[in-house]
Motif scaffolding. Structure first.
Motif, short mmCIF file in Angstrom:
data_model
loop_
_atom_site.label_atom_id
_atom_site.label_comp_id
_atom_site.label_asym_id
_atom_site.label_seq_id
_atom_site.Cartn_x
_atom_site.Cartn_y
_atom_site.Cartn_z
N TYR A 12 28.13 42.74 43.97
CA TYR A 12 27.69 43.97 43.31
C TYR A 12 28.86 44.68 42.64
O TYR A 12 28.78 45.13 41.49
CB TYR A 12 27.05 44.92 44.33
N LEU A 13 29.97 44.79 43.37
CA LEU A 13 31.13 45.50 42.84
C LEU A 13 31.67 44.80 41.59
O LEU A 13 32.04 45.46 40.61
CB LEU A 13 32.22 45.57 43.92
N TYR A 14 31.67 43.49 41.62
CA TYR A 14 32.18 42.71 40.48
C TYR A 14 31.31 42.92 39.24
O TYR A 14 31.82 43.16 38.14
CB TYR A 14 32.22 41.23 40.86
N VAL A 15 29.98 42.83 39.41
CA VAL A 15 29.07 42.94 38.27
C VAL A 15 29.00 44.37 37.75
O VAL A 15 28.93 44.60 36.54
CB VAL A 15 27.66 42.45 38.66
N LEU A 16 29.07 45.32 38.67
CA LEU A 16 28.86 46.71 38.28
C LEU A 16 30.15 47.45 37.92
O LEU A 16 30.12 48.60 37.52
CB LEU A 16 28.16 47.47 39.42
N LEU A 17 31.28 46.76 38.02
CA LEU A 17 32.57 47.43 37.85
C LEU A 17 32.70 48.14 36.51
O LEU A 17 33.18 49.28 36.44
CB LEU A 17 33.70 46.40 38.01
N PHE A 31 36.44 52.79 47.08
CA PHE A 31 37.74 52.12 46.98
C PHE A 31 38.46 52.12 48.33
O PHE A 31 39.02 51.10 48.74
CB PHE A 31 38.61 52.82 45.92
N ASP A 32 38.40 53.25 49.03
CA ASP A 32 39.01 53.31 50.37
C ASP A 32 38.33 52.31 51.30
O ASP A 32 39.00 51.61 52.07
CB ASP A 32 38.88 54.72 50.95
N PHE A 33 37.00 52.26 51.24
CA PHE A 33 36.25 51.32 52.08
C PHE A 33 36.63 49.88 51.73
O PHE A 33 36.84 49.05 52.61
CB PHE A 33 34.75 51.53 51.88
N PHE A 34 36.72 49.58 50.43
CA PHE A 34 37.08 48.25 49.96
C PHE A 34 38.44 47.81 50.52
O PHE A 34 38.59 46.69 51.03
CB PHE A 34 37.10 48.24 48.42
N CYS A 35 39.41 48.69 50.46
CA CYS A 35 40.75 48.35 50.93
C CYS A 35 40.78 48.17 52.45
O CYS A 35 41.42 47.24 52.97
CB CYS A 35 41.76 49.44 50.52
N ASP A 36 40.05 49.05 53.17
CA ASP A 36 40.04 48.96 54.63
C ASP A 36 39.27 47.73 55.11
O ASP A 36 39.75 46.99 55.99
CB ASP A 36 39.42 50.22 55.23
N GLU A 63 44.11 48.26 33.60
CA GLU A 63 44.97 47.57 34.56
C GLU A 63 44.34 47.60 35.97
O GLU A 63 44.37 46.61 36.71
CB GLU A 63 46.35 48.23 34.59
N PHE A 64 43.78 48.78 36.33
CA PHE A 64 43.15 48.90 37.65
C PHE A 64 41.98 47.92 37.78
O PHE A 64 41.86 47.20 38.78
CB PHE A 64 42.67 50.34 37.87
N LYS A 65 41.10 47.86 36.79
CA LYS A 65 39.92 46.98 36.85
C LYS A 65 40.34 45.51 36.87
O LYS A 65 39.69 44.68 37.51
CB LYS A 65 39.00 47.28 35.67
N ASN A 71 41.25 40.65 42.85
CA ASN A 71 41.11 40.72 44.31
C ASN A 71 39.72 40.27 44.77
O ASN A 71 39.58 39.58 45.78
CB ASN A 71 41.36 42.16 44.79
N ILE A 72 38.70 40.68 44.00
CA ILE A 72 37.32 40.31 44.37
C ILE A 72 37.16 38.80 44.34
O ILE A 72 36.60 38.20 45.27
CB ILE A 72 36.31 40.98 43.41
N LYS A 73 37.67 38.16 43.27
CA LYS A 73 37.56 36.70 43.16
C LYS A 73 38.30 36.00 44.29
O LYS A 73 37.81 35.03 44.87
CB LYS A 73 38.11 36.24 41.81
N THR A 74 39.49 36.49 44.61
CA THR A 74 40.29 35.89 45.68
C THR A 74 39.60 36.04 47.03
O THR A 74 39.54 35.10 47.83
CB THR A 74 41.68 36.54 45.72
#
Length: 663
Positions: A12-17, A31-36, A63-65, A71-74
């Motif tokens: 979802y995050l990848y498609v909706l980014l 973003f905080d949840f993603f990192c944690d 650059e952020f996206k 990271n999502i792909k990895t």
């Protein structure tokens, strides 16, 4: 998050980014949840002195996206595609309802945001926070396709009705995902269908319709074995005659599981017409792949008596299609078919009418219900209650419960019976207390223009019962009593109806009550007596409303075809419709007593011989009234009794008595 939720969140995050507002407060939480959750270091991203993301210009956003996409792909490559309980349950639902990829995608979207709040946070960041936007962005669906998908899921009862841009999962479906032990298709199907219905009655309870029972069991068996579509069975008739239990019983007898369409939603809310049709559609869909099954649609008037469709528009075509194409047999029950559109009735394959039960059948029900509730009542009392109250088993059961609750006795039990019966049947007088004792009836006290004693003998000798009589004359002259006397001599049961039993304020209900009375008399081969016939046989030329004409027409139609004795009594012959008068086999006038009958009545009622009274205008009803009064006052004197009889006559408004001499 489990592995399934993690992979889905990353998808979802990848498609909706590209559609996310990454500067919003909601995205900061995501973003905080993603990192944690995924153990991603924030140091990979450019932060300001306060630890916040540097997103002041387009290049920084780009650059952020780019970095988060990498990271999502990895991360996705590291997460094993191992099935979890949640994913397994979703796939089972997909298989049960044969969902396509778009339908499965929508169902997954609705479920995961209920089981994990972070998905809700993610979807809040979508433009306008709408399902339509999600389906367009993530599932690449156009509006028409999205509409068809939501309609399909709604008809399968997986979602609630879509309102605007909002679409929610059916709360009942969430019970599947709340139970981690629910791991098989059968377990899920049992939740969706509910338990197969079992009857509390036996075949002996329906001996009075044994032939119909055998036929409908054969129909059910053949339909299931041959996978025949469009089989519909209708059970209709009086309240409390056991239609619902009969439906369960025939399915149990045929060894075919039967599932009921729900009458309530979650949280004990009443299901409306649309809710019930959706539940029917869903059960049809599931059971279409079962080896043996049928459906019970109780209280079918909820949908058959109004305009409807799957989304509320008044369309007969929708239910017609359900009837014609149902993959499993449906048994419909209703108390009233008079308001049902004939188009629906024509699509029934077989119908059984449930009339009022006979005395013997009702008595069996009384005994069975009392035995089941372990409540003892004397045999003579049960027989008395059966004669006095024509009621359903549920009223008996409820009365037993109240009697037990209050530690009551037989008297209290009857009190509860009467109390509940008044409410159910909306009448103040529900107890049948009148009994006719032929031993106390003297035909010689009746003054009629036809020899009624001779009439009874000739009717018996000819052996025919398809006659009708209009008995007219002054009140109290013995019209109804002679009808019962005649029935007793002919050896047949009496069904007596007053105007209050037949006339209704609802349009069409009076005609229905008239038809029901004739059908009841026909089934029991009984004498049908209509008292106060002038109330519903008024001259049609004086009618002001169409219903006044239709109820007379209904009566005339039944009079022509009825095979058993039919008697009308009236005090107002001149108000009756002429066509109805022509249809009566006999018309008998009942008049005031002559002198000989008056003195014979003194002997019959008071045991006084040779009274030699000459009082005009007396009836057997007057003598019965004075007899009751005299018993209370302990009066036996001839002069006192004569005065009391004269007082009764003085109260009368009869034209015939205005100029009479001798009273």
């Amino acid at each position: 998050m489990n592995n399934f939720e993690k992979r889905l969140f990353l998808d979802y995050l990848y498609v909706l980014l590209n559609d996310l507002n990454i500067k919003s407060y909601s995205f900061e939480n995501i973003f905080d949840f993603f990192c944690d959750e995924f153990r991603v270091s924030k140091k990979e991203f450019k932060l300001d002195e306060y630890g916040e993301l540097l997103l002041d210009n387009l290049s920084q956003e780009y650059e952020f996206k780019r970095k988060i996409t990498y990271n999502i792909k990895t991360l996705k490559e590291k997460i094993r595609p191992k099935h979890t309980i949640l994913e397994h349950q979703l796939l089972l639902l997909k298989d049960i309802f044969k969902l396509d990829e778009d339908e499965y995608g929508v169902l997954t979207y609705l479920v995961v945001q209920e089981v994990n709040n972070m998905f809700k946070e993610l979807f809040k960041c979508i433009i306008n926070d709408s399902f339509d936007n999600f389906s367009h962005v993530f599932l690449k669906m156009r509006y028409n396709r999205s509409r068809r998908v939501t309609e399909s899921l709604y008809l399968k009862n997986l979602t609630d009705k879509k309102i605007g841009c909002e679409l929610n999962i059916n709360p009942e479906i969430l019970t599947i995902f709340d139970n981690p032990k629910c791991k098989t298709s059968n377990q899920i199907i049992n939740i969706l269908l509910g338990k197969s219905e079992k009857s509390n009655l036996t075949l002996n309870d329906y001996k009075h319709i044994e032939n119909e029972r055998i036929k409908v069991v054969n129909i059910l068996k053949s339909a299931v074995e041959q996978k025949k579509k469009g089989i519909n069975i209708l059970l209709y008739g009086h309240v409390g005659t056991g239609k619902t239990e009969f439906a369960k019983l025939i399915a149990n007898t045929a060894k075919i599981p039967i599932y009921s369409v729900k009458t309530e939603k979650e949280n004990f809310k009443e299901a409306d017409r649309e809710n019930r049709l959706v539940d029917l559609y869903s059960k049809q869909d599931i059971l279409s792949r079962a080896d043996r099954a049928c459906i019970l649609f109780d209280e079918a008037e909820d949908v058959m008596n109004r305009g409807f469709s799957c989304f509320g528009n008044a369309s007969k075509g929708y239910l017609n299609k359900i009837l014609e194409e149902t993959p499993v047999p449906i048994i419909w029950t209703t108390n009233n078919i008079y308001d049902v559109d004939p188009a629906f009735l024509r699509r029934m394959n077989y119908a059984i009418e449930f009339d009022k039960l006979s005395d013997s059948t009702r008595l069996n029900i009384w005994n069975r219900v009392l035995k089941k509730n372990n409540f003892k009542v004397k045999k003579s009392k049960i027989e008395e209650l059966n004669r006095a109250y024509d009621i359903s088993p549920s009223i008996i059961s409820n009365a037993v419960q109240m009697t037990k609750l209050t530690s009551g006795d037989e008297k209290d039990f009857e009190g509860y019976i009467e109390n509940l019966t008044k409410v159910v049947y909306k009448k103040k007088n529900v107890k049948n207390t009148k009994t006719f004792d032929v031993k106390n009836y003297n035909v010689k006290l009746v003054n009629s223009d036809l020899d009624i004693d001779d009439l009874e003998k000739k009717i018996k000798s000819c052996g025919k019962l398809n006659f009708s009589i209009c008995m007219y004359g002054e009140p109290g002259t013995g019209k109804s009593e002679y009808s019962k006397y005649l029935a007793d001599k002919l050896g047949i049961e009496v069904i007596q109806k007053r105007a209050s039993d037949l006339i209704s304020k609802w349009v069409g209900e009076t005609e229905k009550n008239i038809a029901d009375a004739f059908k009841e008399a026909k089934d029991k081969k009984a004498m049908l007596i209509f008292d106060e016939a002038d109330s519903f046989l008024q001259n049609r030329s004086n009618a002001h409303n169409s219903w006044e004409v239709s109820q007379v027409n209904e009566m005339l139609t039944w009079m022509e075809s009825h095979e058993y004795p039919f008697i009308c009594t009236t005090n107002l012959l001149d108000t009756l419709d002429e066509a109805s008068l022509r249809r009566f086999t006999f018309k008998i006038k009942f008049d005031f007593m002559n002198k000989e009958q008056v003195n014979l009545s003194m002997k019959h009622f008071f045991n006084i011989s040779n009274a030699n009274l000459n009082i005009k205008g007396l009836t057997t009803g007057d003598f019965a009234t004075v007899k009751k009064k005299a018993d209370f006052l302990n009066i036996t004197d001839l002069m006192e009794l004569s005065k009391m009889l004269r007082d009764e006559v003085k109260l009368k408004q009869s034209k015939e008595l205005k100029n009479a001499i001798g009273f």
